[in-house]
Design an enzyme around this catalytic site. Structure first.
Site, mmCIF file in Angstrom:
data_model
loop_
_atom_site.group_PDB
_atom_site.id
_atom_site.type_symbol
_atom_site.label_atom_id
_atom_site.label_comp_id
_atom_site.label_asym_id
_atom_site.label_seq_id
_atom_site.Cartn_x
_atom_site.Cartn_y
_atom_site.Cartn_z
ATOM 1 N N GLU A 73 0.819 -1.204 0.000
ATOM 2 C CA GLU A 73 0.000 0.000 0.000
ATOM 3 C C GLU A 73 0.860 1.265 0.000
ATOM 4 O O GLU A 73 1.745 1.443 0.839
ATOM 5 C CB GLU A 73 -0.907 -0.007 1.246
ATOM 6 C CG GLU A 73 -1.673 1.268 1.495
ATOM 7 C CD GLU A 73 -2.748 1.533 0.462
ATOM 8 O OE1 GLU A 73 -2.886 2.709 0.052
ATOM 9 O OE2 GLU A 73 -3.427 0.575 0.049
ATOM 10 N N ASP A 132 1.254 -0.529 -5.008
ATOM 11 C CA ASP A 132 0.016 -0.378 -5.771
ATOM 12 C C ASP A 132 -0.048 1.014 -6.408
ATOM 13 O O ASP A 132 -0.499 1.179 -7.528
ATOM 14 C CB ASP A 132 -1.217 -0.644 -4.905
ATOM 15 C CG ASP A 132 -1.320 0.276 -3.687
ATOM 16 O OD1 ASP A 132 -0.348 0.981 -3.376
ATOM 17 O OD2 ASP A 132 -2.393 0.276 -3.040
ATOM 18 N N HIS A 133 0.426 2.028 -5.668
ATOM 19 C CA HIS A 133 0.481 3.407 -6.166
ATOM 20 C C HIS A 133 1.337 4.196 -5.201
ATOM 21 O O HIS A 133 1.831 3.653 -4.200
ATOM 22 C CB HIS A 133 -0.919 4.022 -6.275
ATOM 23 C CG HIS A 133 -1.698 4.009 -4.989
ATOM 24 N ND1 HIS A 133 -1.528 4.955 -4.009
ATOM 25 C CD2 HIS A 133 -2.644 3.152 -4.517
ATOM 26 C CE1 HIS A 133 -2.329 4.696 -2.993
ATOM 27 N NE2 HIS A 133 -3.016 3.599 -3.269
ATOM 28 N N HIS A 145 -1.118 2.821 5.510
ATOM 29 C CA HIS A 145 -2.314 3.585 5.174
ATOM 30 C C HIS A 145 -2.766 4.304 6.445
ATOM 31 O O HIS A 145 -2.626 3.780 7.544
ATOM 32 C CB HIS A 145 -3.418 2.635 4.681
ATOM 33 C CG HIS A 145 -4.554 3.317 3.979
ATOM 34 N ND1 HIS A 145 -5.405 4.188 4.619
ATOM 35 C CD2 HIS A 145 -4.984 3.240 2.696
ATOM 36 C CE1 HIS A 145 -6.312 4.626 3.749
ATOM 37 N NE2 HIS A 145 -6.081 4.080 2.589
ATOM 38 N N THR A 205 -5.665 1.918 -5.058
ATOM 39 C CA THR A 205 -5.300 0.510 -4.945
ATOM 40 C C THR A 205 -5.933 -0.324 -6.053
ATOM 41 O O THR A 205 -5.271 -1.171 -6.663
ATOM 42 C CB THR A 205 -5.722 -0.032 -3.568
ATOM 43 O OG1 THR A 205 -4.944 0.610 -2.564
ATOM 44 C CG2 THR A 205 -5.496 -1.530 -3.482
#
Length: 651
Positions: A287, A511-512, A459, A327
């Site tokens: 994440e 994911d990013h 996150h 995501t």
């Protein structure tokens, strides 16, 4: 009949429907007149617009009044003329009139900009309320606008009062059986519209104006929300379909690849030659792990000692870029290897099962496949997507949600197996323990396995188990990054003791990024992510410096493993001698294609912007160029949208 509609308990309800239909008719006429010179509509087309429009407007009105219809059904007769009912009715009427007046104003302004009914852009605007409110404030005199809508709402309320709409409703005596018939019919009609009437019913003409004017704004809004997409063909630059596919097929042609058919397809057989290896593959999708967090990419914070050590001794991509800012967009890129299409990720869209995913390629090679997630996979449609594409599911879902069905097996991580969790999910350590348990079972079954692992610890709220690292839990992003790195190190320590480790490849990829561009601006540097492949047999440590996308990860891995396979992927082998650096990425609305330093950004209203990208200075300098690169950009996105919509990405 008049006594049922306008001299009964339902007088207010049916009067509202009439006002709504008249108002909607006026708005539709205003939209038609504002674009009439461009529409090229025949008389029959105009009749169709108003006929189909009335059909959709009725559906919207039934939706709006359905809860009020249920209220009127259940309200006892002795309360019909009570203060409670009077207040409740006045408040309901005032609020719904106010809301639909605002929605009609929004439709008119939206049409002025896009000449379209509400679509995914309007849904997207709900996500970026700050920007939208400020834009409205700068574009219109808000006090006058709000005051005008309030006055119009009050005027309609006054008309209702003068026509004794309220008093007729309050003083009526409508038997329960009659109420049951009326309310039941309205609720059934609303339900029938929702279940049976697709917004595409209005799209039967080749004239886009005819299609859009036939729709209802509110109905289109919820259809866009449900479908999570923006029609590429209506809003973005196009070239001929034959030319688009020819460009993409030429671009995807690599050494050892052969197309399996002619025309509108990218399916091809890829022969890599040599001895194929069949290791287990575990992909850890981390994440929000920006490349800038790693020391290998210039950070001096020393937050990632484990990842920096791994980067120096394994296969490392130094110039990989994420395709999006969420995501589910990263999941789409890493599982389907396609450019992002307008709207939300394919992970969240209808008809996204049985696709030619990377998992399908592993299935053809005899692998079991599992999706591991530390949160509840019902969120963002993850479980539905992976489950309908052949993955078993392991997640932290507390229960099966209504309508949630899987053809594959779902395992819920139990309370006893969790030592720490927050709102987003369990700690990465607990998730990795679940991966180890699953890997042990697959190993005992004697089958190679492929695992797609999605973490959550990096996150917000950035909380994690206490005492693991020297940064207090919940203190910010730095602590979450440090814990993420620590948990990966602990995972690798544990699996090195497993009998299956020596034949297991580990992929670590983001994911990013943690900080991404806004919805309308694309900053290339905000998509730069780390990616590394660990424990590849017979492959020495190497740095892959070519600029590439997430969609290129698996074609490159399959090359390194010596696989022959059938590909329906847009990703390319970065190590191929003919590879030309390029990336694809986007937001909800804007789509970017960069080849070497030439950057093309496609946007709604057929907008095409071109830039030269200076990576050293992180500058995107506007530059006018056309020709091959612009056409390549359009071709990639146009064909990717076409293949998904028309079933070309299915098995």
């Amino acid at each position: 009949m008049q006594s049922i509609f306008f001299k009964s308990r339902y007088t207010v309800l049916f009067s509202f429907i009439v006002v709504f239909l008249i108002s909607s008719l006026l708005v539709r006429s205003q939209l038609l007149l504002s674009s009439f010179a461009k529409t090229e509509l025949s008389f029959l087309s105009i009749l169709k617009i108003y006929g189909m429009g009335l059909f959709f407007d009725l559906g919207v009105s039934f939706f709006i009044v359905s809860t009020y219809a249920l209220y009127l059904l259940l309200l006892p007769q002795k309360w019909n003329n009570s203060v409670f009912n009077r207040v409740a009715t006045y408040v309901w009427v005032f609020l719904v009139i106010l809301i639909f007046m605002f929605s009609f104003f929004a439709e008119i302004t939206f049409w002025q900009e896009f000449e379209s009914r509400f679509n995914f852009i309007a849904v997207d605007y709900l996500i970026y309320t700050y920007e939208v409110i400020n834009n409205i404030n700068e574009s219109y005199p808000l006090p006058i606008l709000i005051g005008g809508i309030l006055l119009l709402t009050a005027f309609i309320m006054y008309i209702f009062y003068r026509k004794k709409v309220f008093s007729k409703s309050f003083e009526s005596r409508t038997p329960f059986v009659k109420r049951l018939i009326i309310s039941g019919s309205i609720i059934l009609l609303a339900f029938g519209y929702g279940m049976l009437v697709n917004n595409s019913l209005a799209e039967g003409s080749s004239n886009r104006y005819e299609n859009e004017l036939s729709k209802a704004g509110v109905y289109s809004f919820f259809a866009a929300f449900k479908n999570n997409e923006l029609n590429y063909n209506d809003f973005y630059s196009l070239i001929g379909k034959k030319e688009a596919y020819a460009i993409v097929r030429k671009d995807l042609k690599e050494q050892g690849s052969t197309y399996l058919s002619e025309g509108n397809s990218i399916r091809r057989k890829i022969l890599n030659g040599g001895q194929a290896e069949k290791p287990n593959v575990i992909m850890i999708t981390v994440e929000s792990l920006s490349a800038e967090f790693l020391g290998r990419f210039g950070s001096t914070s020393k937050l990632t000692p484990v990842l920096d050590s791994l980067a120096a001794t394994n296969v490392l991509f130094t110039n990989m870029f994420a395709t999006g800012t969420r995501t589910v967009r990263g999941m789409e890129a890493l599982s389907l290897c396609v450019p992002p299409t307008p709207g939300s990720s394919i992970v969240r869209r209808p008809n996204n099962g049985e696709l030619t995913t990377v998992g399908h390629i592993f299935e053809q090679a005899g692998y079991s496949r599992t999706f591991f997630y530390g949160g509840d996979g019902y969120f963002d449609n993850m479980n539905q997507y992976f489950g309908s594409n052949g993955f078993d599911i392991v997640d932290r879902g507390k229960k099966v949600m209504v309508g949630e069905t899987y053809k594959t097996k779902r395992t819920i991580i139990t309370d006893e197996q969790v030592h720490f969790e927050n709102a987003w999910g369990i700690s990465d350590e607990d998730l990795y323990d679940a991966v180890i348990r699953g890997s042990d079972l697959d190993y005992k079954a004697g089958k190679p396995f492929y695992s797609f692992v999605m973490t959550t610890s990096n996150h917000r709220p950035f909380t994690y188990p206490a005492g693991k690292i020297n940064i207090p839990s919940g203190s910010g992003r730095d602590g979450a990054v440090r814990y993420t790195d620590y948990a990966i190190g602990e995972f690798l320590k544990k699996i090195r003791q497993k009998p299956w480790f020596s034949n297991t490849v580990i992929i670590i990829v983001a994911d990013h990024c943690a900080s991404s561009a806004g919805k309308n601006e694309i900053d290339i540097s905000k998509y730069h992510i780390p990616c590394m492949i660990l424990n590849l047999k017979n492959v020495p440590a190497k740095t892959i410096e070519e600029t590439c996308s997430q969609i290129d990860l698996y074609p490159t891995l399959f090359k390194l493993m010596g696989w022959d396979y059938e590909s329906n992927l847009y990703g390319k082998d970065v190590l191929d001698a003919g590879y030309v650096p390029r990336i694809v990425l986007g937001t909800y609305q804007k789509l970017a294609y960069m080849k070497k330093d030439s950057l093309v950004i496609l946007g709604p209203q057929q907008k095409t912007e071109t830039f030269l990208y200076n990576r050293d200075k992180n500058e995107q300098v506007p530059a006018k160029f056309s020709g091959p690169v612009v056409k390549e950009a359009i071709a990639n996105y146009q064909t990717a949208y076409d293949l998904f919509k028309n079933g070309g990405l299915h098995w």
